[in-house]
Design an enzyme around this catalytic site. Structure first.
Site, PDB file in Angstrom:
ATOM      1  N   LYS A   1     -18.680  50.139 -42.348  1.00  0.00           N
ATOM      2  CA  LYS A   1     -17.476  50.919 -42.050  1.00  0.00           C
ATOM      3  C   LYS A   1     -16.719  51.272 -43.334  1.00  0.00           C
ATOM      4  CE  LYS A   1     -15.770  47.633 -39.441  1.00  0.00           C
ATOM      5  NZ  LYS A   1     -16.865  46.631 -39.579  1.00  0.00           N
TER       6      LYS A   1
ATOM      7  N   ARG B   1      -9.662  46.411 -32.528  1.00  0.00           N
ATOM      8  CA  ARG B   1     -10.671  45.354 -32.417  1.00  0.00           C
ATOM      9  C   ARG B   1     -10.597  44.626 -31.086  1.00  0.00           C
ATOM     10  NH1 ARG B   1     -11.488  44.403 -38.197  1.00  0.00           N
ATOM     11  NH2 ARG B   1     -12.976  42.791 -38.636  1.00  0.00           N
TER      12      ARG B   1
ATOM     13  N   ARG C   1     -22.102  40.947 -50.325  1.00  0.00           N
ATOM     14  CA  ARG C   1     -21.088  41.976 -50.618  1.00  0.00           C
ATOM     15  C   ARG C   1     -20.186  41.580 -51.787  1.00  0.00           C
ATOM     16  NH1 ARG C   1     -17.397  44.197 -45.806  1.00  0.00           N
ATOM     17  NH2 ARG C   1     -16.816  42.016 -45.510  1.00  0.00           N
TER      18      ARG C   1
ATOM     19  N   ARG D   1     -17.125  35.566 -37.160  1.00  0.00           N
ATOM     20  CA  ARG D   1     -16.640  36.945 -37.036  1.00  0.00           C
ATOM     21  C   ARG D   1     -17.539  37.758 -36.109  1.00  0.00           C
ATOM     22  NH1 ARG D   1     -16.511  37.886 -43.254  1.00  0.00           N
ATOM     23  NH2 ARG D   1     -16.139  40.080 -42.805  1.00  0.00           N
TER      24      ARG D   1
END
Ligand code: ADP
Ligand code: ADP
Ligand code: ZN
Length: 214
Positions: free
Chosen positions: A13, A88, A127, A172
């Site tokens: 995203k 969310r 990441r 998550r």
């Protein structure tokens, strides 16, 4: 053009939002980035959010909706925005419907970036970002052209998020399936959902995205 980018942690995203921002002059609104700024500044909201974010749980809806409402007020009359990481939960999506209506704004597309869960663990744990300009990278999938030097700004310092570890990413992903996935049905009912293959390479995902919003 007002968009929502939808998908689990690691779907791409943020990567795609930054490209759309550059290509179309629309603003990325990332609730994760807003919350990290609140934590860094030590505001009351940041103090409330910090422990939840570290453990991979969602921050309460009322906190998030207030932050987004403030930011959206500033976007009216501009080129448009890309919501990244919001809504969310279904209550967040319902609150967004009301916020947009009150500001005479509307969503054009909700782009769902479709990926396999298992691959997201590797995406997240690899990441890192440039400490100077925030450009995003990956240990395997998106290394800087010159080792240790940011392609975008020449910076040589990089950071990794403390919640980008294997334990937290699994938490998550669980939160995503329990609370966020139902949001897609909310937007399917409004006829807004477009799907792209998030397992493709970064450039190919951008091409598919441009095709569905074009
Ligand atoms: P999100 O904002 O959805 O959590 P990011 O855009 O931060 O995801 O991407 C997560 C990591 O995966 C980053 O390190 C990024 O460089 C990398 N990445 C993003 N899209 C792809 C892709 N299509 N293929 C491989 N790696 C990707
Ligand atoms: P990712 O891009 O990897 O999905 P984010 O940067 O969007 O992660 O979010 C980091 C953390 O911030 C989440 O794990 C959650 O604790 C909190 N957060 C971000 N956006 C929201 C939201 N819309 N509702 C609740 N919590 C959120
Ligand atoms: Zn940089």
């Amino acid at each position: 053009m007002n968009l929502v980018l939808f998908g689990p942690p690691g779907a791409g995203k943020g990567t795609q939002a930054k490209r759309l921002e550059e290509a179309h002059g629309i603003t990325q609104l990332s609730t994760g980035e807003m919350l990290r700024a609140e934590v860094a500044e030590g505001t009351p909201v940041g103090q409330r959010a910090d422990a939840l974010m570290k453990s991979g749980r969602l921050v309460p809806d009322d906190v998030i909706v207030e932050i987004v409402g403030d930011r959206l007020s500033r976007e009216a009359g501009r080129n448009g925005f890309i919501l990244d990481g919001f809504p969310r939960t279904v209550p967040q999506a319902e609150a967004l419907d009301r916020l947009l209506a009150s500001k005479r704004l509307k969503l054009d597309h909700v782009v769902s970036i479709e990926v396999d869960d298992e691959a997201m663990v590797e995406r997240i744990t690899g990441r890192f970002t440039c400490a100077n300009c925030g450009a995003g990278y990956h240990d395997t999938f998106q290394r800087p052209e010159v080792e240790g030097v940011c392609d975008a700004c020449g910076g040589t310092e990089f950071t990794r998020r403390s919640d980008d570890n294997e334990v937290t990413v699994r938490e998550r992903l669980a939160a995503y399936h329990a609370e966020t996935e139902p949001v897609l049905r909310h937007y399917e009912a409004q006829g807004l959902v477009r799907k792209v293959d998030g397992m493709a390479g970064i450039d190919e995902v951008t091409r598919q995205l441009e095709a569905v919003i074009g």
